[in-house]
Design a protein around this motif. Sequence first.
Motif, PDB file in Angstrom:
ATOM      1  N   THR A   1      23.111 -21.194  34.129  1.00 42.17           N
ATOM      2  CA  THR A   1      23.329 -20.714  32.766  1.00 42.17           C
ATOM      3  C   THR A   1      24.793 -20.679  32.360  1.00 42.17           C
ATOM      4  N   GLY A   2      25.696 -20.950  33.303  1.00 38.40           N
ATOM      5  CA  GLY A   2      27.110 -20.964  32.960  1.00 38.40           C
ATOM      6  C   GLY A   2      27.718 -19.590  32.810  1.00 38.40           C
ATOM      7  N   LEU A   3      27.294 -18.655  33.666  1.00 39.27           N
ATOM      8  CA  LEU A   3      27.816 -17.291  33.626  1.00 39.27           C
ATOM      9  C   LEU A   3      28.682 -17.024  34.861  1.00 39.27           C
ATOM     10  N   PRO A   4      29.656 -16.127  34.743  1.00 40.45           N
ATOM     11  CA  PRO A   4      30.068 -15.418  33.520  1.00 40.45           C
ATOM     12  C   PRO A   4      30.613 -16.368  32.465  1.00 40.45           C
ATOM     13  N   SER A   5      30.546 -15.918  31.207  1.00 34.64           N
ATOM     14  CA  SER A   5      30.934 -16.758  30.072  1.00 34.64           C
ATOM     15  C   SER A   5      31.938 -16.016  29.204  1.00 34.64           C
ATOM     16  N   ALA A   6      33.061 -16.657  28.923  1.00 32.78           N
ATOM     17  CA  ALA A   6      34.145 -16.011  28.194  1.00 32.78           C
ATOM     18  C   ALA A   6      33.831 -15.876  26.705  1.00 32.78           C
ATOM     19  N   SER A   7      34.577 -15.007  26.057  1.00 27.60           N
ATOM     20  CA  SER A   7      34.471 -14.830  24.606  1.00 27.60           C
ATOM     21  C   SER A   7      34.631 -16.167  23.907  1.00 27.60           C
ATOM     22  N   GLY A   8      33.803 -16.403  22.885  1.00 28.18           N
ATOM     23  CA  GLY A   8      33.843 -17.649  22.132  1.00 28.18           C
ATOM     24  C   GLY A   8      32.791 -18.651  22.554  1.00 28.18           C
ATOM     25  N   LYS A   9      32.146 -18.406  23.697  1.00 34.78           N
ATOM     26  CA  LYS A   9      31.112 -19.322  24.184  1.00 34.78           C
ATOM     27  C   LYS A   9      29.710 -18.728  24.048  1.00 34.78           C
ATOM     28  N   ASN A  10      29.615 -17.571  23.415  1.00 39.35           N
ATOM     29  CA  ASN A  10      28.331 -16.870  23.277  1.00 39.35           C
ATOM     30  C   ASN A  10      28.137 -16.456  21.830  1.00 39.35           C
ATOM     31  N   SER A  11      26.897 -16.230  21.453  1.00 40.12           N
ATOM     32  CA  SER A  11      26.654 -15.828  20.065  1.00 40.12           C
ATOM     33  C   SER A  11      25.315 -15.119  19.940  1.00 40.12           C
ATOM     34  N   VAL A  12      25.229 -14.297  18.911  1.00 43.91           N
ATOM     35  CA  VAL A  12      23.972 -13.665  18.511  1.00 43.91           C
ATOM     36  C   VAL A  12      23.839 -13.819  17.009  1.00 43.91           C
ATOM     37  N   LYS A  13      22.625 -14.117  16.569  1.00 45.36           N
ATOM     38  CA  LYS A  13      22.351 -14.212  15.132  1.00 45.36           C
ATOM     39  C   LYS A  13      20.997 -13.592  14.854  1.00 45.36           C
ATOM     40  N   LEU A  14      20.931 -12.771  13.787  1.00 42.45           N
ATOM     41  CA  LEU A  14      19.678 -12.224  13.293  1.00 42.45           C
ATOM     42  C   LEU A  14      19.451 -12.730  11.882  1.00 42.45           C
ATOM     43  N   ASN A  15      18.251 -13.185  11.616  1.00 45.62           N
ATOM     44  CA  ASN A  15      17.934 -13.782  10.326  1.00 45.62           C
ATOM     45  C   ASN A  15      17.301 -12.772   9.380  1.00 45.62           C
ATOM     46  N   SER A  16      17.871 -12.658   8.195  1.00 46.53           N
ATOM     47  CA  SER A  16      17.244 -11.935   7.091  1.00 46.53           C
ATOM     48  C   SER A  16      16.660 -10.585   7.490  1.00 46.53           C
ATOM     49  N   THR A  17      17.529  -9.680   7.895  1.00 43.35           N
ATOM     50  CA  THR A  17      17.067  -8.342   8.243  1.00 43.35           C
ATOM     51  C   THR A  17      16.680  -7.549   6.990  1.00 43.35           C
ATOM     52  N   THR A  18      15.790  -6.598   7.179  1.00 44.07           N
ATOM     53  CA  THR A  18      15.459  -5.629   6.136  1.00 44.07           C
ATOM     54  C   THR A  18      15.670  -4.231   6.703  1.00 44.07           C
ATOM     55  N   THR A  19      16.439  -3.424   6.001  1.00 40.46           N
ATOM     56  CA  THR A  19      16.739  -2.071   6.449  1.00 40.46           C
ATOM     57  C   THR A  19      16.367  -1.076   5.361  1.00 40.46           C
ATOM     58  N   TYR A  20      15.739   0.015   5.792  1.00 40.66           N
ATOM     59  CA  TYR A  20      15.337   1.079   4.880  1.00 40.66           C
ATOM     60  C   TYR A  20      16.059   2.369   5.280  1.00 40.66           C
ATOM     61  N   PHE A  21      16.442   3.123   4.279  1.00 43.98           N
ATOM     62  CA  PHE A  21      17.153   4.377   4.494  1.00 43.98           C
ATOM     63  C   PHE A  21      16.516   5.431   3.595  1.00 43.98           C
ATOM     64  N   GLY A  22      15.908   6.475   4.197  1.00 43.76           N
ATOM     65  CA  GLY A  22      15.167   7.441   3.399  1.00 43.76           C
ATOM     66  C   GLY A  22      15.603   8.873   3.643  1.00 43.76           C
ATOM     67  N   SER A  23      15.750   9.630   2.574  1.00 42.26           N
ATOM     68  CA  SER A  23      16.038  11.066   2.648  1.00 42.26           C
ATOM     69  C   SER A  23      15.592  11.708   1.343  1.00 42.26           C
ATOM     70  N   PRO A  24      15.505  13.026   1.297  1.00 44.19           N
ATOM     71  CA  PRO A  24      15.123  13.691   0.048  1.00 44.19           C
ATOM     72  C   PRO A  24      16.030  13.278  -1.102  1.00 44.19           C
ATOM     73  N   TYR A  25      15.431  13.092  -2.271  1.00 43.63           N
ATOM     74  CA  TYR A  25      16.179  12.602  -3.424  1.00 43.63           C
ATOM     75  C   TYR A  25      17.284  13.572  -3.825  1.00 43.63           C
ATOM     76  N   ASP A  26      17.049  14.850  -3.669  1.00 43.02           N
ATOM     77  CA  ASP A  26      18.057  15.871  -3.982  1.00 43.02           C
ATOM     78  C   ASP A  26      18.166  16.809  -2.783  1.00 43.02           C
ATOM     79  N   PRO A  27      18.932  16.426  -1.729  1.00 44.47           N
ATOM     80  CA  PRO A  27      19.008  17.256  -0.522  1.00 44.47           C
ATOM     81  C   PRO A  27      19.493  18.668  -0.798  1.00 44.47           C
ATOM     82  N   ALA A  28      20.486  18.822  -1.687  1.00 46.81           N
ATOM     83  CA  ALA A  28      21.019  20.157  -1.966  1.00 46.81           C
ATOM     84  C   ALA A  28      19.965  21.064  -2.579  1.00 46.81           C
ATOM     85  N   GLY A  29      19.020  20.459  -3.288  1.00 55.50           N
ATOM     86  CA  GLY A  29      17.959  21.254  -3.888  1.00 55.50           C
ATOM     87  C   GLY A  29      16.999  21.836  -2.878  1.00 55.50           C
ATOM     88  N   LEU A  30      17.061  21.346  -1.629  1.00 48.93           N
ATOM     89  CA  LEU A  30      16.197  21.860  -0.574  1.00 48.93           C
ATOM     90  C   LEU A  30      16.950  22.781   0.384  1.00 48.93           C
TER      91      LEU A  30
END
Length: 311
Positions: free
Chosen positions: A265-294
């Motif tokens: 596999t050619g390891l160890p492998s120095a910086s610049g010879k490796n990569s990671v890619k994620l395609n079209s992620t979807t992220t959701y972030f949820g909390s009460p609409y008015d936190p101070a009101g609670l």
Amino acid sequence: MRSVSNRTRVGLLAALTAFGAVLSTSSATAATQLNGDWAPFDRCPVDAPAMLAADGINTIATCVSSGSASGSITLGKSHVPTGNTDLQLGVIQRPDGTTSLVAPPEGALTADPAEIPGGLLGLMCPSGIPVVSGICRQLTDNNLNRVTATIEPAGAPRDFNMAAAFSTGEPILTIPVRIHLKNPFLGDKCYIGTTAEPVLLKPQNATAPTLSLQRFSADGTPNDDEGEMGRYTFDGADQSDTAFAVPGASGCGAGLLNWAVNLKTGLPSASGKNSVKLNSTTTYFGSPYDPAGLAPNEGRKLSEFWHSAKR
């Protein structure tokens, strides 16, 4: 959702979106099914003490869910496609922009194991070394040849950079990981990277996501006018890192096959010879609409709302 600025929320979301998938630990565990707009948060740790203690003013408890259906990772000379991934966290936000992360009891990250193309034949064979060539001759059985790779956490994320979350091309945080290779010949303790010498991923936004806001009732039913909950959706962002180094393998075949995996596999492998890619992620972030009101029970109300959405 007013007590924490929109800029803080957007930055937090972009940061947590980045590379949920490359932190995957195992096949997805069974999760609670939730109604409507609550559905993406089925593993949110709403009952963790730190989440329950949020008061809605000085601390706000939130749920984050991030996923990607596909991607890839290249380590040295090996290129592996990735499948479905899921990251979920509870987040404690403060007005000064600082945050704390809370993982679900089973861990924050799950994913489908990735199958290495060519299996062990592709990973180590052919070889002129007798012990390895002997293994190669036995690999006509597909179950013996099959190798799966799962990326696991190897330490706590660090070096969070809020400013980078609003831009592209800047590292958002550092994520220590290790890659678990599984095969009958390799054994159950074959890793690329360890907790002592992990692969250090520094994800950055390769493309900017689109942002939308949904408002919904406590039980998950859409309710744009009077919903107690709010959900930001970040959609379509690609993430990548091409600057990380990769150490050699360890524990493969009780340590006897480390060199064979490294050689092929050619390891160890120095910086610049490796990569990671994620395609079209979807992220959701949820909390009460008015936190101070609670206040002072925002965290407890978040938990109550979550449980009310169970199917």
